[in-house]
Design an enzyme around this catalytic site. Sequence first.
Site, mmCIF file in Angstrom:
data_model
loop_
_atom_site.group_PDB
_atom_site.id
_atom_site.type_symbol
_atom_site.label_atom_id
_atom_site.label_comp_id
_atom_site.label_asym_id
_atom_site.label_seq_id
_atom_site.Cartn_x
_atom_site.Cartn_y
_atom_site.Cartn_z
ATOM 1 N N ASP A 48 0.824 -1.207 0.000
ATOM 2 C CA ASP A 48 0.000 0.000 0.000
ATOM 3 C C ASP A 48 0.860 1.261 0.000
ATOM 4 O OD1 ASP A 48 -2.982 -0.359 0.434
ATOM 5 O OD2 ASP A 48 -2.206 -1.735 1.949
ATOM 6 N N GLU A 71 -5.534 7.104 0.120
ATOM 7 C CA GLU A 71 -5.997 6.378 1.303
ATOM 8 C C GLU A 71 -4.965 6.384 2.428
ATOM 9 O OE1 GLU A 71 -7.028 2.183 0.952
ATOM 10 O OE2 GLU A 71 -8.142 2.337 2.819
ATOM 11 N N ASP A 146 -6.532 4.858 -4.402
ATOM 12 C CA ASP A 146 -6.475 3.727 -3.478
ATOM 13 C C ASP A 146 -5.353 2.837 -4.005
ATOM 14 O OD1 ASP A 146 -6.797 1.665 -1.748
ATOM 15 O OD2 ASP A 146 -8.980 1.597 -1.912
ATOM 16 N N ILE A 148 -3.899 0.042 -2.957
ATOM 17 C CA ILE A 148 -4.327 -1.360 -3.059
ATOM 18 C C ILE A 148 -5.723 -1.431 -2.468
ATOM 19 C CG2 ILE A 148 -3.961 -3.763 -2.388
ATOM 20 C CD1 ILE A 148 -1.030 -3.327 -2.243
ATOM 21 N N ASP A 149 -6.713 -1.423 -3.335
ATOM 22 C CA ASP A 149 -8.083 -1.594 -2.858
ATOM 23 C C ASP A 149 -8.329 -3.098 -2.737
ATOM 24 O OD1 ASP A 149 -10.807 -0.794 -2.289
ATOM 25 O OD2 ASP A 149 -11.279 -1.760 -4.189
ATOM 26 N N THR A 151 -7.390 -4.995 0.296
ATOM 27 C CA THR A 151 -6.155 -5.561 0.879
ATOM 28 C C THR A 151 -6.370 -7.010 1.328
ATOM 29 O OG1 THR A 151 -6.755 -4.219 2.796
ATOM 30 C CG2 THR A 151 -4.811 -3.567 1.595
ATOM 31 N N HIS A 238 -18.518 -5.812 4.757
ATOM 32 C CA HIS A 238 -18.470 -4.633 3.874
ATOM 33 C C HIS A 238 -19.788 -4.359 3.157
ATOM 34 C CE1 HIS A 238 -13.801 -4.908 3.469
ATOM 35 N NE2 HIS A 238 -14.216 -4.645 4.692
ATOM 36 N N SER A 262 -12.681 -6.052 -3.812
ATOM 37 C CA SER A 262 -12.150 -4.824 -4.420
ATOM 38 C C SER A 262 -13.005 -4.257 -5.554
ATOM 39 C CB SER A 262 -10.713 -5.019 -4.936
ATOM 40 O OG SER A 262 -10.700 -5.574 -6.237
ATOM 41 N N LYS A 265 -14.708 -5.527 -9.031
ATOM 42 C CA LYS A 265 -16.133 -5.756 -9.332
ATOM 43 C C LYS A 265 -16.635 -4.786 -10.400
ATOM 44 C CE LYS A 265 -17.379 -5.704 -4.816
ATOM 45 N NZ LYS A 265 -16.145 -6.038 -4.114
ATOM 46 N N ARG A 279 -24.102 -2.912 -3.192
ATOM 47 C CA ARG A 279 -23.298 -2.773 -1.974
ATOM 48 C C ARG A 279 -24.100 -1.970 -0.969
ATOM 49 N NH1 ARG A 279 -17.663 -2.807 -1.593
ATOM 50 N NH2 ARG A 279 -16.880 -1.855 0.297
ATOM 51 N N ASP A 292 -12.730 4.637 -3.187
ATOM 52 C CA ASP A 292 -13.262 3.286 -3.400
ATOM 53 C C ASP A 292 -14.289 3.234 -4.533
ATOM 54 O OD1 ASP A 292 -11.796 1.789 -1.606
ATOM 55 O OD2 ASP A 292 -13.128 2.222 0.076
#
Length: 349
Positions: A48, A71, A146, A148-149, A151, A238, A262, A265, A279, A292
Site C-alpha cells: 500500500d 488512502e 487507493d 491497493i483496494d 487488501t 463490507h 475490491s 467488481k 453494496r 473506493d
Amino acid sequence: MSLAFSLERQVALSAVARACRLTSSVFNKLVKNETVTKDDKSPVTVGDYSAQAVVNTILSRAFPDDPIVGEEDASDLKSGTSETAQTLRKRITDLANEALTADLAYGDVADWGLGPGRERTTEELLNAIDRGNHAGGATGRMWTLDPIDGTKGFLRGEQYAVCLALIVNSRVELGVMGCPNLPHDLSKPDGPRGSIFVAVRGQGAEQRTLTLGDPKPLQLPRLSISELSFLESVEAAHSSHSFNDRVSSTLGITKPPTRMDSQAKYCALARGDGGAYLRMPTGVGYKEKIWDHASGSLLVTEAGGMITDGRGAPLDFGLGRTLGENFGIVAAGADVHPLIIAAIKQTKL
Ligand code: AMP
Ligand code: MG
C-alpha cells in the site's frame, strides 16, 4: 486538437501500470512481518505504502499543483523508531525506487521522473505518500488514489485493484484501475489474468493488458433478469449479503452471486461479467470513501451502465474524503438499474 485529459490519462496509465508491477512483486515476496495493522484492523502492507509513494511521486512531478486524496498517510511510518519501522521504511524505499527506475515503457515520459537513475530518498518518498492527505471538496481538480483496494483479497492472492481517478469540480473525469489478478475470462480462473481499465468522460471505457497494449472497448451487454447475477463483496462486513439475497428474490434472479474483493467488481461489471453490483451497508455509520468508487463509477457509466446510491441518488464526490450523503451503491446496466432501485425500496434492510 488532442482529446480532453489525454495527458492526464497517459500519466495515470503509466503510474498505475508501474504500481501494478510493484504490488505483484510485493505479493510474490510477501512475508508475514511486513504486514502491520491499522486502527480499523484492515491489513496494510508494505505494498500500500510503496504503491502510493510511486503514484504520488509521478503525479506530483507531472501535475505539481494538483492535490491528491489518497488512502494512506505516512505519519506512523515517519515516526516509528523500532527496528520493524526502520525495516519497513527501507523496504518501501527499495520497492518504490525499483518501480520508478524501471526502463521507460509504453507511453512513459522521462520528465515524469521515471527511468534508470531516478532514485528518490526515503524522505522524498514518505513525503510523496503524505501528498495524499488532501481533504477533498467541491471545487477544483483533485486526484484520488487507493493504492491497493481490497487488501484482504490481495493478501489471499485473490482480487485487488490499484485505483486512480481525476475529479474536477466534484465530477469524475478520468478513471484508471489496475487488476493484476483478474482473469481475462471469469469462467477460466486458472487462465490468463491481469488487466488495466481506463475511462475518460465522454470518450468511453477500455480494457488493456498490464503493459498497456491490446485496447478493447467495453460495453455493458443488455441482460435480462434471468441472465443477471449480482457482484458482491467477499467480506460480509463490507456489504449485506442477506439483503442482496432478498433483493434477488424480489427481482426473481436465480443465478447465485459472484463474490469478489475490491473495485475489480466494477471492471467485471463494465465488461459484462454479472450484470449488477450491489453494496448496501451492514450497519449505520460507515461512510464510503471517494477513492473506493471514483474510478469504478466512471468505468461503469462510460461502458453504458448506471450508478447511484441505494436510494437512486447520484454519488457526490464533492463532500470531502467520503461519499458523505450517499447510502450504499448500485451499479448496473441502464435497463436493469431502475428495476433494482425499485426492488430495494420494497425490501427490508
Ligand atoms: P470490498 O473488497 O468490495 O469488500 O471492499 C473493500 C473496501 O471496503 C475497502 O477499501 C474498505 O475501504 C471498505 N470498507 C471497510 N469497512 C467497510 C464497511 N464496514 N462497509 C463498507 N465498506 C468497508
Ligand atoms: Mg479501498
